[in-house]
Design a protein around this motif. Structure first.
Motif, mmCIF file in Angstrom:
data_model
loop_
_atom_site.group_PDB
_atom_site.id
_atom_site.type_symbol
_atom_site.label_atom_id
_atom_site.label_comp_id
_atom_site.label_asym_id
_atom_site.label_seq_id
_atom_site.Cartn_x
_atom_site.Cartn_y
_atom_site.Cartn_z
ATOM 1 N N ASN A 28 -7.082 4.258 -0.857
ATOM 2 C CA ASN A 28 -7.736 3.311 0.043
ATOM 3 C C ASN A 28 -9.127 2.933 -0.462
ATOM 4 O OD1 ASN A 28 -7.696 1.932 2.775
ATOM 5 N ND2 ASN A 28 -9.533 3.183 3.002
ATOM 6 N N ARG B 208 -7.693 -5.080 0.076
ATOM 7 C CA ARG B 208 -6.608 -5.801 0.747
ATOM 8 C C ARG B 208 -6.933 -7.301 0.753
ATOM 9 N NH1 ARG B 208 -6.916 -0.978 3.243
ATOM 10 N NH2 ARG B 208 -4.955 0.157 3.407
ATOM 11 N N ASP C 202 0.830 -1.208 0.000
ATOM 12 C CA ASP C 202 0.000 0.000 0.000
ATOM 13 C C ASP C 202 0.864 1.257 0.000
ATOM 14 O OD1 ASP C 202 -2.197 -1.615 0.051
ATOM 15 O OD2 ASP C 202 -2.816 -1.134 2.095
#
Length: 238
Positions: A230, A235, A204
């Motif tokens: 984000n 994820r 990230d």
């Protein structure tokens, strides 16, 4: 630490047989059951000795002392005496043939800048790369505090108290990126991320840095980019 020259030569040659050409030469720690004191005859107890040996083995075994790259450790955090000792050790490691240094854990960009300045005054010219652990794993940071004696700042500890997991990870990544920003501004020649087998936060961070061209940006712009990234990423690992 505590290995003989003969034992180390065998280990280095085995690594070279496997194709290893990049080494990180560390002194290491004493075994818990070993008696404290000076090294036994023929035993190594300093990192610069290992750097010298890797160069020698590379010259004899591969025909070129510089067929490998050798990194060493540097230590930005600690007392003035600790810093002085760390710089002197770095001078020795450079003289032994180190190509660059990676720092141990630290949390203040000024500690890094002061280390580089002190090392430069002492004739160190090899790059000193700051080593960063993402602030996403508080348990890991606290374990490192116990091992290294470098305290985790309260501003980072407080992030662990955020109840919402999504907000907590965003805040911890944001705090890490602010630290990276400060280091880029301090003219760090690169950034070394410690993953400790948790690649997702590092991926990230790298994605965020890539999105801004690996340059310094204002904190507000950094937070905006992080929020945007984000929202679009999923994820799939810790």
């Amino acid at each position: 630490m505590g290995k003989t020259r003969t034992k180390l030569v065998g280990i280095i040659q085995d690594m070279m047989d496997l194709g290893v050409r990049d080494f990180l030469a560390l002194r290491g720690d004493e075994a818990p059951d070993s008696a404290s004191g000076a090294a036994e005859p023929n035993e190594f107890d300093r990192a610069f000795q290992l750097v010298q040996l890797i160069r020698e083995v590379s010259a004899d075994y591969l025909g070129d002392a510089h067929a490998v790259s050798i990194a060493v450790a540097a230590y930005p955090a600690g007392s003035i005496q600790t810093r002085t000792d760390a710089v002197q050790a770095l001078v020795q490691k450079q003289a032994a043939g180190a190509d660059f240094a990676i720092t141990q854990v630290f949390y203040q960009a000024r500690d890094y800048a002061e280390l580089v300045q002190s090392a430069t005054y002492q004739g160190v010219t090899i790059p000193i790369v700051p080593g960063i652990i993402p602030f996403t794993d508080m348990h890991r940071l606290q374990r490192l505090e116990g091992l290294t004696g470098v305290p985790v700042p309260e501003r980072i500890k407080s992030i662990a108290n955020i109840s919402d997991p999504a907000e907590r990870i965003l805040e911890s990544l944001g705090a890490t990126l602010n630290f990276v920003n400060d280091l880029i501004e301090a003219n760090a020649p690169g950034i070394h991320f410690y993953t400790f087998n948790r690649p997702r936060p590092v991926l990230d961070l790298v994605e965020h840095l890539r999105s801004r061209g690996f340059t310094h940006v204002d904190q507000e712009d950094s937070q905006d980019l992080l929020g945007l990234m984000n929202a679009t990423m999923h994820r799939i690992s810790p």
